[in-house]
Enzyme design. Sequence first.
Site, short mmCIF file in Angstrom:
data_model
loop_
_atom_site.label_atom_id
_atom_site.label_comp_id
_atom_site.label_asym_id
_atom_site.label_seq_id
_atom_site.Cartn_x
_atom_site.Cartn_y
_atom_site.Cartn_z
N HIS A 155 0.49 -1.49 -0.47
CA HIS A 155 -0.07 0.21 0.55
C HIS A 155 1.17 1.10 0.29
O HIS A 155 1.83 1.21 -0.13
CB HIS A 155 -0.95 -0.16 1.25
CG HIS A 155 -2.45 -0.60 0.84
ND1 HIS A 155 -1.69 -2.06 2.01
CD2 HIS A 155 -3.24 -1.06 0.67
CE1 HIS A 155 -3.19 -2.55 1.25
NE2 HIS A 155 -4.24 -2.16 0.54
N LYS A 159 -0.32 4.74 4.38
CA LYS A 159 -1.23 3.86 5.90
C LYS A 159 -0.25 2.94 6.60
O LYS A 159 0.74 2.42 7.00
CB LYS A 159 -1.01 2.20 4.76
CG LYS A 159 -2.39 1.31 5.39
CD LYS A 159 -3.05 0.35 4.22
CE LYS A 159 -4.16 -0.76 4.42
NZ LYS A 159 -5.35 0.30 5.40
#
Length: 244
Positions: A155, A159
Amino acid sequence: MTSSTTKTGTTIRILIHGASGRMGQALLRLAAERDDAKVVAAVSRAQPAQRVVDGVPYFAAKEMHGVPAFDVAIDFSLAGGFDGILGLCAERDAALVSGTTGLSDAQRAALESAATRIPVLSSANFSLGVAVLSELVERAAAALPGWDCDIVEAHHVHKKDAPSGTALALGACAEHGGASPRYASLRAGDIVGEHFVQFTAAGERIELNHRATNRDIFARGALHAATRLPARVPGLYRLRDLLA
């Protein structure tokens, strides 16, 4: 629940809870393109600057009990606002599609209790592709006892949680099939989301991979669920239960 009808069939009346957030805005934009759904209320935590935007009435969370009739609420808010929308759906006999994360044990218990009265779907990921991937992972784990199972997710750099909620959900599917998954996480650039599941034995391996390149897929998946969930009997559903 009674919905209005058009020449194309039933039009599902939707309340969007968390309308000022990124997902809420995507839901409003994409719902306007559909002829099987109509947003009848948008609810935000703060007092709205305008009462009606593009034909959609806006309400503050504290005014939520004054919203018009709806068939299903789509909730992408914060855990602090979850109790209110769950209670309203139970009170109105309306379905709930929720992508709100970070719920407490007490909130999850309340969700399960509400599911005895209304249809409920709670998921960390509303990608239809991930819903299919979860079923493939469970089937592969059940068919390949003793194989190694590894889940790698990637990600964007902002994140915080690792492994991702989706990776853990895929791992739960693998465990249900009998595997013992291991996890690895990458945080780089602006990656929307990638999930790679590998089953390995001596001399062979199976790779299952999903890549998200646009965040609209999550809003589309939530709208897909919202147009189908109101017709279901009370219960706790997964996104994969609503694919057909």
